[in-house]
Design a protein around this motif. Structure first.
Motif, PDB file in Angstrom:
ATOM      1  N   CYS A  79      -8.157  -7.652  -6.177  1.00 15.42           N
ATOM      2  CA  CYS A  79      -8.267  -6.195  -6.077  1.00 15.42           C
ATOM      3  C   CYS A  79      -7.539  -5.439  -7.170  1.00 15.42           C
ATOM      4  N   VAL A  80      -6.421  -5.993  -7.650  1.00 10.75           N
ATOM      5  CA  VAL A  80      -5.655  -5.289  -8.678  1.00 10.75           C
ATOM      6  C   VAL A  80      -6.431  -5.188  -9.983  1.00 10.75           C
ATOM      7  N   LYS A  81      -7.423  -6.065 -10.146  1.00  8.68           N
ATOM      8  CA  LYS A  81      -8.242  -6.035 -11.369  1.00  8.68           C
ATOM      9  C   LYS A  81      -9.214  -4.862 -11.382  1.00  8.68           C
ATOM     10  N   HIS A  82      -9.309  -4.177 -10.237  1.00  2.00           N
ATOM     11  CA  HIS A  82     -10.164  -2.993 -10.122  1.00  2.00           C
ATOM     12  C   HIS A  82     -11.642  -3.300 -10.430  1.00  2.00           C
ATOM     13  N   SER A  83     -12.051  -4.489 -10.062  1.00  2.00           N
ATOM     14  CA  SER A  83     -13.469  -4.805 -10.236  1.00  2.00           C
ATOM     15  C   SER A  83     -14.281  -3.988  -9.237  1.00  2.00           C
ATOM     16  N   GLU A  84     -15.528  -3.783  -9.545  1.00  2.00           N
ATOM     17  CA  GLU A  84     -16.396  -2.958  -8.711  1.00  2.00           C
ATOM     18  C   GLU A  84     -16.468  -3.495  -7.288  1.00  2.00           C
ATOM     19  N   GLU A  85     -16.483  -4.820  -7.164  1.00  2.86           N
ATOM     20  CA  GLU A  85     -16.637  -5.453  -5.854  1.00  2.86           C
ATOM     21  C   GLU A  85     -15.429  -5.186  -4.948  1.00  2.86           C
ATOM     22  N   PHE A  86     -14.237  -5.093  -5.535  1.00  2.60           N
ATOM     23  CA  PHE A  86     -13.024  -5.003  -4.729  1.00  2.60           C
ATOM     24  C   PHE A  86     -12.325  -3.651  -4.808  1.00  2.60           C
ATOM     25  N   LYS A  87     -12.928  -2.673  -5.477  1.00  2.00           N
ATOM     26  CA  LYS A  87     -12.193  -1.436  -5.743  1.00  2.00           C
ATOM     27  C   LYS A  87     -11.849  -0.655  -4.465  1.00  2.00           C
ATOM     28  N   ASN A  88     -12.617  -0.840  -3.399  1.00  2.00           N
ATOM     29  CA  ASN A  88     -12.341  -0.120  -2.159  1.00  2.00           C
ATOM     30  C   ASN A  88     -11.666  -0.989  -1.106  1.00  2.00           C
ATOM     31  N   TYR A  89     -11.133  -2.133  -1.539  1.00  2.00           N
ATOM     32  CA  TYR A  89     -10.334  -2.954  -0.629  1.00  2.00           C
ATOM     33  C   TYR A  89      -8.946  -2.327  -0.501  1.00  2.00           C
ATOM     34  N   SER A  90      -8.277  -2.561   0.620  1.00  4.58           N
ATOM     35  CA  SER A  90      -6.985  -1.919   0.867  1.00  4.58           C
ATOM     36  C   SER A  90      -5.997  -2.901   1.481  1.00  4.58           C
ATOM     37  N   LEU A  91      -4.773  -2.876   0.974  1.00  2.00           N
ATOM     38  CA  LEU A  91      -3.708  -3.730   1.494  1.00  2.00           C
ATOM     39  C   LEU A  91      -2.734  -2.872   2.297  1.00  2.00           C
ATOM     40  N   PHE A  92      -2.515  -3.276   3.541  1.00  2.00           N
ATOM     41  CA  PHE A  92      -1.596  -2.549   4.428  1.00  2.00           C
ATOM     42  C   PHE A  92      -0.399  -3.435   4.743  1.00  2.00           C
ATOM     43  N   GLU A  93       0.791  -2.841   4.621  1.00  2.39           N
ATOM     44  CA  GLU A  93       2.037  -3.572   4.872  1.00  2.39           C
ATOM     45  C   GLU A  93       2.954  -2.748   5.770  1.00  2.39           C
ATOM     46  N   HIS A  94       3.612  -3.414   6.706  1.00  2.00           N
ATOM     47  CA  HIS A  94       4.665  -2.804   7.522  1.00  2.00           C
ATOM     48  C   HIS A  94       4.206  -1.494   8.165  1.00  2.00           C
ATOM     49  N   PHE A  95       2.960  -1.466   8.600  1.00  2.00           N
ATOM     50  CA  PHE A  95       2.374  -0.215   9.081  1.00  2.00           C
ATOM     51  C   PHE A  95       2.754   0.133  10.520  1.00  2.00           C
ATOM     52  N   LYS A  96       3.377  -0.793  11.241  1.00  2.02           N
ATOM     53  CA  LYS A  96       3.770  -0.504  12.629  1.00  2.02           C
ATOM     54  C   LYS A  96       4.709   0.692  12.704  1.00  2.02           C
ATOM     55  N   MET A  97       5.586   0.855  11.709  1.00  2.00           N
ATOM     56  CA  MET A  97       6.571   1.936  11.740  1.00  2.00           C
ATOM     57  C   MET A  97       5.933   3.323  11.758  1.00  2.00           C
ATOM     58  N   LYS A  98       4.689   3.419  11.326  1.00  2.00           N
ATOM     59  CA  LYS A  98       4.011   4.712  11.311  1.00  2.00           C
ATOM     60  C   LYS A  98       3.958   5.320  12.713  1.00  2.00           C
ATOM     61  N   LEU A  99       3.828   4.473  13.732  1.00  2.00           N
ATOM     62  CA  LEU A  99       3.724   4.976  15.104  1.00  2.00           C
ATOM     63  C   LEU A  99       5.065   5.457  15.645  1.00  2.00           C
ATOM     64  N   TYR A 100       6.145   5.075  15.001  1.00  2.00           N
ATOM     65  CA  TYR A 100       7.449   5.623  15.390  1.00  2.00           C
ATOM     66  C   TYR A 100       7.789   6.854  14.542  1.00  2.00           C
ATOM     67  N   GLU A 101       7.504   6.763  13.259  1.00  2.00           N
ATOM     68  CA  GLU A 101       7.891   7.841  12.336  1.00  2.00           C
ATOM     69  C   GLU A 101       7.084   9.110  12.561  1.00  2.00           C
ATOM     70  N   GLU A 102       5.816   8.967  12.938  1.00  2.00           N
ATOM     71  CA  GLU A 102       4.950  10.134  13.120  1.00  2.00           C
ATOM     72  C   GLU A 102       5.251  10.777  14.474  1.00  2.00           C
ATOM     73  N   LYS A 103       5.786  11.970  14.462  1.00  2.14           N
ATOM     74  CA  LYS A 103       6.175  12.654  15.693  1.00  2.14           C
ATOM     75  C   LYS A 103       5.053  13.502  16.278  1.00  2.14           C
ATOM     76  N   ASN A 104       3.958  13.631  15.550  1.00  2.00           N
ATOM     77  CA  ASN A 104       2.830  14.424  16.043  1.00  2.00           C
ATOM     78  C   ASN A 104       1.557  13.591  15.906  1.00  2.00           C
ATOM     79  N   ILE A 105       1.477  12.545  16.693  1.00  2.00           N
ATOM     80  CA  ILE A 105       0.349  11.616  16.608  1.00  2.00           C
ATOM     81  C   ILE A 105      -0.928  12.290  17.101  1.00  2.00           C
TER      82      ILE A 105
END
Length: 584
Positions: A79-105
């Protein structure tokens, strides 16, 4: 369909510890109490991965392409090569904290990937849980197939999460198929689960305390969760039960907060734009912060001279190109700490005092939240602290806690603290009645218009109808009170009976409020917050017929039922804690 209140109908009990830094799974069957740690995270992999990093790669359709270490490898490779095939791929890391940090879910809550792409939180969590479910079932299918397999899934959540955060996780789990066929889903509160495991592991030690009281401090990657329990032994039943003596407490001071402080420091030193950095360097930057630095952090002890943190070539080349100067030149300009650049190993060399300062900030926060609980009068007899979770393996944290509370507390660590929540969650799933009571964290109530009482109600809130009857608007009618002990054994719910005001669709919305005050008076007081709404449909036509709403606070989630008070028929309803829009 398996009944959640009768564990004899389940053939498998599977617990998932969905952590900020890593995920773990254990399972047991109806014929064996002993849980088995799930280790084959990647089909066909050689060796084992006891906990899998909470890293996930989604394709352009938002579907899970890879999970764990494989996700990061695939992202960097393709994906980092930004090829057409992978340009809309997404890497998510440590995303559990979002549910604690966001006070207006809200239902539209988005989570940002490493490359800046945003996807709905429900989608991200659902894909992660779906991957785990698929992987587990593949292993079960490879074994002797149970003819009537019925699974109770136990999903761990921080005790300090809001009802809205739990709802996002439940919706995600339901979308991933956790509640289909003969399967059911229960949430286990992380410090409660850890407490149950500690009892198994250290029963004699725990019960030796004169008061029978102890504090469980679950130190994870994202949060620190604290539960105060009193253990009660019932010899005739050959069981030990737990009663909560203080409301759960905690904060975002898990071990990854140290990594975040280190990241802030580097951004300051190198004058970086974090968004651009992550887009250009992909997960190479994350690898440095959450892998390379993490390894050094976990092994660091006071007295170490220096530590080296390898910097991926893509990262330091980007920094040098952006600044027009070498790494050594940039570090020489930073005078607060003597950070060096090791050209041979392409690594940052950090002095011991810098590492100590990074630890001190977070360790002091952990001590502060423990102290908050111990200051409560109901916790005055607590003499023992049980520390669990991955962060409790840090000698710096443990020694600091021991030193601070040396005159009052005995601090002990489980033999396998990283798995305490996991193993305890399976026990909770099988024996949920072992937790006999919980303490309410907030006062919860509904909005009512009461008969106006001069001298008691504010004149500015007075409303007089066409018949001359006066009401007080926006009264906070309490259902449960902060600090109140709720028994999990007694089949009692908090009942509220009212006559609904119908619209043309025969729908009525009842708003739910919370407060940190014991006796809030009005729903628009500064201490009162709108937290949810109950939507009732198919209401009776007769305007005089009342509706009885029963809210059950005994479990790890608040549940509700509604009935026609005249016919006793159950009414369709939806309980929504997610704050998009409420009808007032």
């Amino acid at each position: 369909m398996a009944n959640g209140s009768d564990n004899t109908l389940y053939t498998h009990f599977i617990a998932i510890d969905f952590g900020t830094s890593g995920c773990g799974i254990v399972m047991s069957t109806d014929v064996s109490e002993k849980p088995r740690l799930f280790s084959k995270w990647v089909p066909g992999q050689v060796g084992i991965a006891i906990k899998c990093p909470t890293v996930m790669l989604l394709d352009h359709n938002g579907k899970c392409e890879a999970f764990g270490l494989k996700a990061r490898v695939n992202y960097n490779k393709n994906c980092v090569k930004h090829s057409e095939e992978f340009k809309n791929y997404s890497l998510f890391e440590h995303f559990k904290m979002k549910l604690y940090e966001e006070k207006n879910i809200t239902h539209g809550l988005m989570i940002q990937a490493v490359n800046g792409r945003k996807l709905p939180a429900v989608t991200v969590f659902s894909e992660a849980l779906g991957y785990m479910k698929k992987t587990i079932l593949s292993e079960l299918d490879a074994q002797v197939v149970h003819p009537n397999r019925a699974i109770l899934w136990i999903l761990t959540v921080p005790a300090i999460w809001s009802s809205a955060a739990k709802q996002v996780m439940r919706i995600a789990a339901e979308n991933a198929g956790f509640c289909s066929d003969n399967n059911s889903l229960k949430f286990a509160l992380e410090p409660e689960a850890a407490s149950l495991y500690c009892l198994d592991e250290k029963e004699d030690d725990i019960l030796s305390a004169a008061s029978g009281q102890h504090l469980v401090v679950d130190c994870g990657g994202g949060t620190v969760d604290i539960a105060a329990h009193k253990w009660i032994k019932v010899p005739l039943e050959k069981k030990v039960y737990a009663e909560e003596i203080h409301k759960v407490h905690g904060g975002p001071c898990g071990s990854y907060a140290i990594n975040a402080e280190f990241e802030k420091l580097l951004i300051e030193i190198f004058k970086l734009d974090i968004t651009d950095l992550r887009k250009v360097c992909g997960s190479h930057w994350s690898k440095m912060i959450y892998d390379n630095f993490e390894k050094e952090k976990c092994s660091f002890v006071i007295g170490n001279d220096k530590i080296s943190v390898p910097v991926p070539i893509k990262v330091f080349e980007y920094i040098e190109k952006l600044s027009g100067r070498s790494m050594s030149q940039l570090l020489n300009e930073y005078t607060q700490y003597n950070i060096e650049w090791d050209e041979s190993y392409e690594a940052l060399v950090l002095p011991s005092e810098l590492m100590c300062s990074l630890f001190d900030l977070i360790v002091n926060q952990v001590i502060h939240v423990i102290d908050d609980v111990l200051k409560a009068p109901e916790c005055s007899l607590i003499k023992k602290v049980l520390m669990v979770g991955g962060f409790s393996q840090s000698s710096i944290l443990v020694n600091a806690v021991r030193k601070h509370f040396s005159s009052r507390l005995s601090v002990c660590i489980g033999t396998t603290p990283i798995f305490s929540v996991l193993y305890g969650a399976v026990k909770f799933g099988r024996h949920r009645n072992l937790i006999r009571s919980r303490i309410m964290c907030q006062t919860v109530g509904v909005e009512t218009w009461d008969d106006f009482k001069p001298g008691e109600h504010d004149e500015g809130r007075k409303y007089t109808d066409a018949n001359g009857k006066s009401y007080c608007k926006h009264v906070f009618t309490e259902l449960v009170q902060i600090g109140q002990s709720i028994s999990t054994q007694t089949p009692i719910s908090k009942k509220y009976v009212f006559t609904p005001i119908l619209n043309d669709k025969k729908i009525c919305c009842l708003n739910i409020y919370s407060s940190y005050e014991k006796e809030p008076k009005y729903i628009d007081d500064i201490c009162s917050y709108l937290v949810g709404t109950l939507i009732l449909t198919d209401l009776p036509d007769e305007a005089s017929q009342q509706v009885a709403v029963l809210m059950d606070f005994r479990g790890t989630e608040i549940t509700v039922t509604a009935t026609n008070n005249a016919t006793h028929q159950h009414l369709p309803l939806k309980l929504d804690w997610i704050k998009d829009k409420y009808v007032t």
